[in-house]
Design a protein around this motif. Structure first.
Motif, PDB file in Angstrom:
ATOM      1  N   ASP A 174       0.816  -1.212   0.000  1.00 55.22           N
ATOM      2  CA  ASP A 174       0.000   0.000   0.000  1.00 55.22           C
ATOM      3  C   ASP A 174       0.850   1.261   0.000  1.00 55.22           C
ATOM      4  N   ARG A 175       2.100   1.155   0.502  1.00 51.92           N
ATOM      5  CA  ARG A 175       2.983   2.321   0.589  1.00 51.92           C
ATOM      6  C   ARG A 175       4.257   2.016  -0.201  1.00 51.92           C
ATOM      7  N   VAL A 176       4.603   2.934  -1.089  1.00 55.49           N
ATOM      8  CA  VAL A 176       5.781   2.754  -1.938  1.00 55.49           C
ATOM      9  C   VAL A 176       6.803   3.815  -1.566  1.00 55.49           C
ATOM     10  N   LEU A 177       7.971   3.372  -1.144  1.00 55.41           N
ATOM     11  CA  LEU A 177       9.037   4.278  -0.725  1.00 55.41           C
ATOM     12  C   LEU A 177       9.816   4.752  -1.944  1.00 55.41           C
ATOM     13  N   VAL A 178       9.963   6.086  -2.063  1.00 55.65           N
ATOM     14  CA  VAL A 178      10.643   6.697  -3.209  1.00 55.65           C
ATOM     15  C   VAL A 178      11.765   7.594  -2.695  1.00 55.65           C
ATOM     16  N   PRO A 179      12.975   7.446  -3.223  1.00 56.92           N
ATOM     17  CA  PRO A 179      14.078   8.289  -2.760  1.00 56.92           C
ATOM     18  C   PRO A 179      13.930   9.730  -3.224  1.00 56.92           C
ATOM     19  N   GLY A 180      14.438  10.660  -2.399  1.00 56.83           N
ATOM     20  CA  GLY A 180      14.361  12.075  -2.743  1.00 56.83           C
ATOM     21  C   GLY A 180      12.964  12.611  -2.532  1.00 56.83           C
ATOM     22  N   ASP A 181      12.588  13.581  -3.368  1.00 58.81           N
ATOM     23  CA  ASP A 181      11.258  14.185  -3.227  1.00 58.81           C
ATOM     24  C   ASP A 181      10.298  13.736  -4.322  1.00 58.81           C
ATOM     25  N   GLY A 182      10.717  12.739  -5.114  1.00 63.08           N
ATOM     26  CA  GLY A 182       9.852  12.204  -6.159  1.00 63.08           C
ATOM     27  C   GLY A 182       9.986  12.888  -7.504  1.00 63.08           C
ATOM     28  N   THR A 183      10.802  13.960  -7.570  1.00 61.86           N
ATOM     29  CA  THR A 183      10.909  14.715  -8.826  1.00 61.86           C
ATOM     30  C   THR A 183      12.123  14.299  -9.658  1.00 61.86           C
ATOM     31  N   ASN A 184      12.790  13.225  -9.265  1.00 56.82           N
ATOM     32  CA  ASN A 184      13.954  12.764 -10.018  1.00 56.82           C
ATOM     33  C   ASN A 184      13.589  12.491 -11.469  1.00 56.82           C
ATOM     34  N   LEU A 185      14.457  12.958 -12.388  1.00 56.16           N
ATOM     35  CA  LEU A 185      14.230  12.770 -13.824  1.00 56.16           C
ATOM     36  C   LEU A 185      15.353  11.928 -14.421  1.00 56.16           C
ATOM     37  N   TRP A 186      14.998  10.726 -14.834  1.00 57.84           N
ATOM     38  CA  TRP A 186      15.911   9.882 -15.594  1.00 57.84           C
ATOM     39  C   TRP A 186      15.115   9.449 -16.826  1.00 57.84           C
ATOM     40  N   HIS A 187      15.490  10.032 -17.964  1.00 61.03           N
ATOM     41  CA  HIS A 187      14.755   9.763 -19.191  1.00 61.03           C
ATOM     42  C   HIS A 187      14.708   8.260 -19.450  1.00 61.03           C
ATOM     43  N   ARG A 188      13.514   7.781 -19.758  1.00 65.03           N
ATOM     44  CA  ARG A 188      13.322   6.384 -20.112  1.00 65.03           C
ATOM     45  C   ARG A 188      12.619   6.313 -21.459  1.00 65.03           C
ATOM     46  N   VAL A 189      12.531   5.106 -22.001  1.00 63.42           N
ATOM     47  CA  VAL A 189      11.858   4.958 -23.294  1.00 63.42           C
ATOM     48  C   VAL A 189      11.195   3.588 -23.359  1.00 63.42           C
ATOM     49  N   GLY A 190       9.928   3.594 -23.748  1.00 64.33           N
ATOM     50  CA  GLY A 190       9.225   2.346 -23.978  1.00 64.33           C
ATOM     51  C   GLY A 190       9.825   1.615 -25.165  1.00 64.33           C
ATOM     52  N   VAL A 191       9.887   0.297 -25.060  1.00 63.03           N
ATOM     53  CA  VAL A 191      10.577  -0.485 -26.080  1.00 63.03           C
ATOM     54  C   VAL A 191       9.926  -0.327 -27.452  1.00 63.03           C
ATOM     55  N   GLU A 192       8.622  -0.112 -27.501  1.00 62.45           N
ATOM     56  CA  GLU A 192       7.972   0.086 -28.795  1.00 62.45           C
ATOM     57  C   GLU A 192       8.465   1.369 -29.464  1.00 62.45           C
ATOM     58  N   ASN A 193       8.757   2.392 -28.656  1.00 61.13           N
ATOM     59  CA  ASN A 193       9.306   3.621 -29.231  1.00 61.13           C
ATOM     60  C   ASN A 193      10.694   3.405 -29.818  1.00 61.13           C
ATOM     61  N   VAL A 194      11.491   2.532 -29.189  1.00 65.04           N
ATOM     62  CA  VAL A 194      12.801   2.203 -29.739  1.00 65.04           C
ATOM     63  C   VAL A 194      12.648   1.426 -31.040  1.00 65.04           C
ATOM     64  N   ALA A 195      11.737   0.463 -31.060  1.00 60.85           N
ATOM     65  CA  ALA A 195      11.522  -0.327 -32.278  1.00 60.85           C
ATOM     66  C   ALA A 195      11.102   0.563 -33.440  1.00 60.85           C
ATOM     67  N   ARG A 196      10.178   1.484 -33.179  1.00 62.00           N
ATOM     68  CA  ARG A 196       9.756   2.415 -34.231  1.00 62.00           C
ATOM     69  C   ARG A 196      10.925   3.280 -34.695  1.00 62.00           C
ATOM     70  N   ALA A 197      11.712   3.737 -33.740  1.00 63.01           N
ATOM     71  CA  ALA A 197      12.835   4.608 -34.067  1.00 63.01           C
ATOM     72  C   ALA A 197      13.855   3.889 -34.944  1.00 63.01           C
ATOM     73  N   LEU A 198      14.120   2.618 -34.665  1.00 60.08           N
ATOM     74  CA  LEU A 198      15.081   1.870 -35.470  1.00 60.08           C
ATOM     75  C   LEU A 198      14.641   1.818 -36.932  1.00 60.08           C
ATOM     76  N   ARG A 199      13.370   1.582 -37.162  1.00 56.19           N
ATOM     77  CA  ARG A 199      12.900   1.530 -38.549  1.00 56.19           C
ATOM     78  C   ARG A 199      12.931   2.916 -39.206  1.00 56.19           C
ATOM     79  N   VAL A 200      12.501   3.945 -38.472  1.00 61.70           N
ATOM     80  CA  VAL A 200      12.497   5.298 -39.031  1.00 61.70           C
ATOM     81  C   VAL A 200      13.912   5.759 -39.368  1.00 61.70           C
ATOM     82  N   VAL A 201      14.855   5.489 -38.465  1.00 60.70           N
ATOM     83  CA  VAL A 201      16.237   5.881 -38.714  1.00 60.70           C
ATOM     84  C   VAL A 201      16.805   5.113 -39.906  1.00 60.70           C
TER      85      VAL A 201
END
Length: 329
Positions: A184-211
């Motif tokens: 019910d409770r999820v512990l998150v480090p910092g204040d929750g505003t950490n930004l680490w860019h991620r990418v869904g695998v489908e977006n990578v697959a699309r990008a490979l073909r477009v490139v």
């Protein structure tokens, strides 16, 4: 005439999604791999297999004999791999090297392909296998792509950050799914505003073909989710997809220390922020899937396991000690 794509690697995570993307676009596909993992394409008559080791020049030449129009290199982990591949596949319409956002050597926000410096790579780093040299080795692979393009090879680079989605064997993202599913409770480090860019695998697959179809030789392209979610937003999106009601509890360095923890013990936490500019890829016609949709698909595919079985992250007992301290404040 049907075009032919050769995947160096392609039976596990990114590859299996990219093969599907190319097949749906009408390509015939050959997957060159060692055969250590069962192929998910055994029932697809449009997918052939060549067994071999990409570090063996003879095996790589056998793969080249399939006469591909496009080569997608998913498992080039050392600069030598890229230099050899761009020599062996020097006559294809596109050789696409899967690099990494870790190749950048400066903490700029955002990181831009044609401006942000890459990691240097020493001779020792170039032949190392440790995680510490991963970014340097990927950066040197990028430089090998650029050098090959100057010699007339249609070589390009794609740089994803952390990739998530169904069949992700690292289970980095799955850690948070299991936390949401089991507590019910999820512990998150910092204040929750950490930004680490991620990418869904489908977006990578699309990008490979477009490139492969629209990219310019000698260029690198960042790929990442178009909307970048904070860690708190990501967990809330996971909860929405899982139809779970959870409380996100944030904790700083001092509170985490009560459980013997530090912020970077948690998957997908990074300080400073890591953000890639993806406008260059978007200009080629790449249309990304929204993170809400990618996360929902990932949640649906997440294995039914207890949270403490996730590959990465602190155990729940340590987190409970931190939550206990926070409850007394």
């Amino acid at each position: 005439m049907t075009r032919h794509a050769l995947f160096v690697g392609g039976t596990r995570f990114i590859g299996r999604h990219a093969v599907r993307e190319f097949r749906e676009a009408g390509y015939d596909v050959t997957v060159f791999h060692r055969g250590e993992h069962e192929s998910p394409f055994t029932d697809d008559e449009g997918v052939d297999h060549v067994r071999g080791d990409r570090t063996d020049d003879g095996d790589l030449a056998d793969a080249a004999a399939t006469d591909p129009d496009v080569v997608v290199d998913l498992v080039a982990y050392k600069p030598r791999d890229v230099r050899t591949a761009t020599r062996v596949f020097d006559d294809v319409d596109a050789y696409v090297y899967v690099s990494s956002g870790a190749a950048y050597g400066a903490e700029e926000v955002p990181k831009r392909e044609d401006e942000t410096p890459l990691e240097p790579c020493s001779d020792e780093q170039a032949t190392d296998d440790s995680h510490a040299t991963y970014g340097a080795r990927k950066a040197e692979g990028d430089r090998a792509v650029f050098a090959a393009a100057e010699e007339g090879v249609d070589a390009l680079s794609l740089r994803p950050p952390v990739v998530y989605g169904p069949h992700d064997y690292t289970r980095r993202f799955d850690y948070w799914i299991q936390r949401v599913a089991n507590y019910d409770r999820v512990l998150v480090p910092g204040d929750g505003t950490n930004l680490w860019h991620r990418v869904g695998v489908e977006n990578v697959a699309r990008a490979l073909r477009v490139v492969a179809e629209e990219g310019r030789p000698g260029e690198a392209y960042n790929v990442g989710d178009w909307h970048v979610q904070t860690l708190r937003e990501t967990i809330e999106t996971v909860a929405d997809a899982a139809e779970a009601d959870v409380e996100v509890v944030t904790a700083g360095h001092r509170e985490l220390a009560a459980g013997g923890l530090a912020p970077d013990d948690f998957p997908l936490y990074r300080d400073p922020p890591h953000l890639l500019d993806t406008n260059k890829l978007r200009s080629l016609g790449w249309e990304p899937v929204a993170p809400e949709d990618s996360i929902a698909e990932t949640v649906e595919a997440s294995p039914e396991r207890e949270a403490d079985e996730a590959q990465e992250g602190p155990d729940r007992e340590a987190e409970e000690r931190v939550l206990g301290v926070l409850d007394t404040l």
